[in-house]
Design a protein around this motif. Sequence first.
Motif, PDB file in Angstrom:
ATOM      1  N   LYS A   1       0.953  -1.127  -0.056  1.00 46.04           N
ATOM      2  CA  LYS A   1      -0.235   0.086   0.035  1.00 46.04           C
ATOM      3  C   LYS A   1       0.807   1.303   0.059  1.00 46.04           C
ATOM      4  O   LYS A   1       0.609   2.349  -0.601  1.00 46.04           O
ATOM      5  N   VAL A   2       1.861   1.184   0.867  1.00 50.84           N
ATOM      6  CA  VAL A   2       2.924   2.292   1.038  1.00 50.84           C
ATOM      7  C   VAL A   2       3.832   2.447  -0.202  1.00 50.84           C
ATOM      8  O   VAL A   2       4.909   3.151  -0.231  1.00 50.84           O
ATOM      9  N   GLY A   3       4.044   1.409  -0.904  1.00 48.69           N
ATOM     10  CA  GLY A   3       5.077   1.328  -2.131  1.00 48.69           C
ATOM     11  C   GLY A   3       6.292   0.849  -1.609  1.00 48.69           C
ATOM     12  O   GLY A   3       7.295   1.333  -2.227  1.00 48.69           O
ATOM     13  N   LEU A   4       6.438  -0.047  -0.782  1.00 47.54           N
ATOM     14  CA  LEU A   4       7.680  -0.362  -0.142  1.00 47.54           C
ATOM     15  C   LEU A   4       7.747  -1.659  -0.211  1.00 47.54           C
ATOM     16  O   LEU A   4       7.005  -2.648   0.214  1.00 47.54           O
ATOM     17  N   ARG A   5       9.096  -2.058  -1.149  1.00 48.98           N
ATOM     18  CA  ARG A   5       9.113  -3.573  -1.479  1.00 48.98           C
ATOM     19  C   ARG A   5      10.460  -3.953  -0.462  1.00 48.98           C
ATOM     20  O   ARG A   5      11.366  -3.795  -0.906  1.00 48.98           O
ATOM     21  N   GLU A   6       9.948  -4.584   0.610  1.00 51.21           N
ATOM     22  CA  GLU A   6      11.062  -5.021   1.492  1.00 51.21           C
ATOM     23  C   GLU A   6      10.569  -6.412   2.043  1.00 51.21           C
ATOM     24  O   GLU A   6       9.390  -6.576   2.338  1.00 51.21           O
ATOM     25  N   ASP A   7      11.562  -7.063   2.607  1.00 51.40           N
ATOM     26  CA  ASP A   7      11.289  -8.297   3.076  1.00 51.40           C
ATOM     27  C   ASP A   7      10.725  -7.884   4.611  1.00 51.40           C
ATOM     28  O   ASP A   7      11.410  -6.955   5.148  1.00 51.40           O
ATOM     29  N   PRO A   8       9.570  -8.153   5.180  1.00 54.17           N
ATOM     30  CA  PRO A   8       9.148  -8.007   6.541  1.00 54.17           C
ATOM     31  C   PRO A   8      10.026  -8.154   7.741  1.00 54.17           C
ATOM     32  O   PRO A   8       9.905  -7.712   8.665  1.00 54.17           O
ATOM     33  N   ASP A   9      10.914  -9.347   7.403  1.00 52.19           N
ATOM     34  CA  ASP A   9      11.837  -9.608   8.599  1.00 52.19           C
ATOM     35  C   ASP A   9      13.029  -8.615   8.647  1.00 52.19           C
ATOM     36  O   ASP A   9      13.885  -8.896   9.306  1.00 52.19           O
ATOM     37  N   THR A  10      13.185  -7.717   7.549  1.00 55.13           N
ATOM     38  CA  THR A  10      14.466  -6.896   7.350  1.00 55.13           C
ATOM     39  C   THR A  10      14.288  -6.106   8.830  1.00 55.13           C
ATOM     40  O   THR A  10      13.495  -5.285   8.939  1.00 55.13           O
ATOM     41  N   PRO A  11      15.419  -6.044   9.415  1.00 59.10           N
ATOM     42  CA  PRO A  11      15.554  -4.931  10.689  1.00 59.10           C
ATOM     43  C   PRO A  11      15.361  -3.579  10.187  1.00 59.10           C
ATOM     44  O   PRO A  11      15.963  -3.039   9.114  1.00 59.10           O
ATOM     45  N   VAL A  12      14.722  -2.438  10.804  1.00 62.16           N
ATOM     46  CA  VAL A  12      14.430  -1.380  10.530  1.00 62.16           C
ATOM     47  C   VAL A  12      15.871  -0.383  10.247  1.00 62.16           C
ATOM     48  O   VAL A  12      15.899   0.433   9.618  1.00 62.16           O
ATOM     49  N   ASN A  13      16.752  -0.966  11.360  1.00 58.19           N
ATOM     50  CA  ASN A  13      17.878  -0.009  11.139  1.00 58.19           C
ATOM     51  C   ASN A  13      18.937  -0.242   9.835  1.00 58.19           C
ATOM     52  O   ASN A  13      19.756   0.334   9.378  1.00 58.19           O
ATOM     53  N   ALA A  14      18.295  -1.229   9.022  1.00 54.03           N
ATOM     54  CA  ALA A  14      19.013  -1.361   7.529  1.00 54.03           C
ATOM     55  C   ALA A  14      18.269  -0.633   6.575  1.00 54.03           C
ATOM     56  O   ALA A  14      18.644  -0.534   5.519  1.00 54.03           O
ATOM     57  N   LEU A  15      17.234   0.313   6.892  1.00 51.93           N
ATOM     58  CA  LEU A  15      16.703   1.054   6.067  1.00 51.93           C
ATOM     59  C   LEU A  15      17.031   2.675   5.874  1.00 51.93           C
ATOM     60  O   LEU A  15      17.432   2.875   7.183  1.00 51.93           O
ATOM     61  N   GLY A  16      16.862   3.177   5.041  1.00 49.60           N
ATOM     62  CA  GLY A  16      17.188   4.571   4.970  1.00 49.60           C
ATOM     63  C   GLY A  16      16.190   5.425   5.718  1.00 49.60           C
ATOM     64  O   GLY A  16      14.860   4.675   5.970  1.00 49.60           O
ATOM     65  N   VAL A  17      16.318   6.695   5.977  1.00 48.41           N
ATOM     66  CA  VAL A  17      15.214   7.412   6.735  1.00 48.41           C
ATOM     67  C   VAL A  17      14.083   7.475   5.899  1.00 48.41           C
ATOM     68  O   VAL A  17      12.763   7.501   6.100  1.00 48.41           O
ATOM     69  N   GLY A  18      13.907   7.589   4.388  1.00 43.82           N
ATOM     70  CA  GLY A  18      12.950   7.759   3.696  1.00 43.82           C
ATOM     71  C   GLY A  18      12.216   6.404   3.685  1.00 43.82           C
ATOM     72  O   GLY A  18      10.863   6.495   3.999  1.00 43.82           O
ATOM     73  N   ARG A  19      12.622   5.205   3.752  1.00 39.79           N
ATOM     74  CA  ARG A  19      12.065   4.062   3.939  1.00 39.79           C
ATOM     75  C   ARG A  19      11.431   3.768   5.320  1.00 39.79           C
ATOM     76  O   ARG A  19      10.333   3.332   5.390  1.00 39.79           O
ATOM     77  N   GLN A  20      12.146   4.261   6.310  1.00 41.07           N
ATOM     78  CA  GLN A  20      11.610   4.260   7.637  1.00 41.07           C
ATOM     79  C   GLN A  20      10.270   4.901   7.816  1.00 41.07           C
ATOM     80  O   GLN A  20       9.478   4.519   8.414  1.00 41.07           O
ATOM     81  N   GLN A  21      10.210   6.011   7.119  1.00 45.37           N
ATOM     82  CA  GLN A  21       9.042   6.774   7.178  1.00 45.37           C
ATOM     83  C   GLN A  21       7.910   6.091   6.612  1.00 45.37           C
ATOM     84  O   GLN A  21       6.802   6.322   7.157  1.00 45.37           O
ATOM     85  N   LEU A  22       8.093   5.442   5.270  1.00 42.03           N
ATOM     86  CA  LEU A  22       7.177   4.450   4.868  1.00 42.03           C
ATOM     87  C   LEU A  22       6.607   3.419   5.883  1.00 42.03           C
ATOM     88  O   LEU A  22       5.427   3.159   5.879  1.00 42.03           O
ATOM     89  N   VAL A  23       7.585   2.979   6.526  1.00 42.02           N
ATOM     90  CA  VAL A  23       7.115   2.072   7.667  1.00 42.02           C
ATOM     91  C   VAL A  23       6.048   2.516   8.650  1.00 42.02           C
ATOM     92  O   VAL A  23       5.349   1.702   9.094  1.00 42.02           O
TER      93      VAL A  23
END
Length: 511
Positions: free
Chosen positions: A130-152
């Motif tokens: 829905k938010v346009g983020l293609r990531e494995d749901p098991d990915t740790p949040v600290n492995a994402l950039g700030v922009g992707r964390q905002q989508l989380v």
Amino acid sequence: MPDHILRMRGITKEFPGVRALDDVNFDVERGTVHALVGENGAGKSTLMKVLSGVYPHGSYEGEILLDSRPCAFRGLRQSEAAGIVIIHQELALIPGMSISENVFLGNERARRGVIDWHATSDETVRLLEKVGLREDPDTPVNALGVGRQQLVEIAKALAKDVKLLILDEPTAALNETDSENLLRLLRDLRDHGITSILISHKLNEVMAVADAITILRDGRTIETLDVADGVDEDRVIRGMVGRDLDHRYPPRTPEIGDVLFEVEGWNVFHPTVPDRQVVRDASLTVRRGEIVGIAGLMGAGRTELAMSVFGRSYGQRISGTLRKDGRELHLATVGDAIAAGLAYVTEDRKELGLLLEEDIRRNVTLANLHRVSRRSVIDLHREVADAEGFLHRLRIKAPGVFTKTGNLSGGNQQKVVLSKWMYTNPDVLILDEPTRGIDVGAKYEIYTIVQGLAAEGKGVLLISSELPELLGMCDRIYVMSQGRITGELGRREATQEAVMRLMTNTPAVAR
């Protein structure tokens, strides 16, 4: 007749010595993006904290109607249960946990008290789509950039069946691409019936996405504008500051003197990745009375250069030469840099620039305590007097110097940071994103302060991600790309196109 999802009537909120909100009225139509703008300290965040229950019912005067029903929220859980979710500028994610764990934190998918991880993962995938983020749901949040964390964070809000989404400065720490993606998502959510309230100082983004704009000033509602009526940025600014800003930058006639500060052949390696070089053979000069800019995309090495120069506070295997007034400097620590007449205003004022739990007085004198002490004992009377001097000189809006710094607006916090370093009486000021997250009125005041320092014969090195700011303030601009200085532009030849070409390290096309 307008279909209002939210009506706030006569909201008044007081703190000791300050009336933060004064009879504020705020109406939001269903299925729109409604922007809330105003100078720092205008009351925007306070109003949203009242709405979301951070300031509980009974701590303010006035009435909140959601879907025409009165609300008396005692905390965030009650407002979220009603469909109101607020996303703050400082993201509320736990870095070491996975995306799915963060999305459903406090809202777990469980059966008989046991978390259903399969359902959690499947639902997370659906929300991420829905938010346009293609990531494995098991990915740790600290492995994402700030922009992707905002989508989380937004996915986390959608998991709570949000009706009214509040975003407080959502693009403050994002680059241009991530900001545009977020604005596109807001439009998509609007098309799917979700109402959003957007708090932002970036008026170009407000104009691009908002259907209506409500302006607050000094804790009062000034007006609500319908963007479809042809509202422009100047009209919004006039409402925010109560006057016309004919020029975004104060007029200035520079008086530039001799070379004050030099960086020659500067190299820096990453502090934890030994073979990664982040600054490569950088050389620059700053003259007395000159404002010199450093431009570059995120990751270009601007902050790494500034921090490593300032007493090697970043990096390892640092090499190169620093000179001040022609004499070589050897700065092994931050203390050495301060003693040599350098000051560094960090881009992250809340984490690295201030002690938010301390008062203004303590923050102002922190970098130069020997000035207010005798035999290691602080002279409290002098400390108060010196801090009050800066309170008036920089027009810091606060009841007094004993006000906790964390209670100030972003613009006033930034003035405290500037006061702290001005108190060291530096010759060279390195300013890293000095106007990030503050409004146009406060920006103008900061610009005036910076120009005043240059007029005193100090050298200023200004790092900014806003090209108009660099073009409007600087006498010269160095441009960085991938750790290298790719060019130098004087005021006359510095244009957005020329700077962007050097930022992307693209050679000019021969004509």
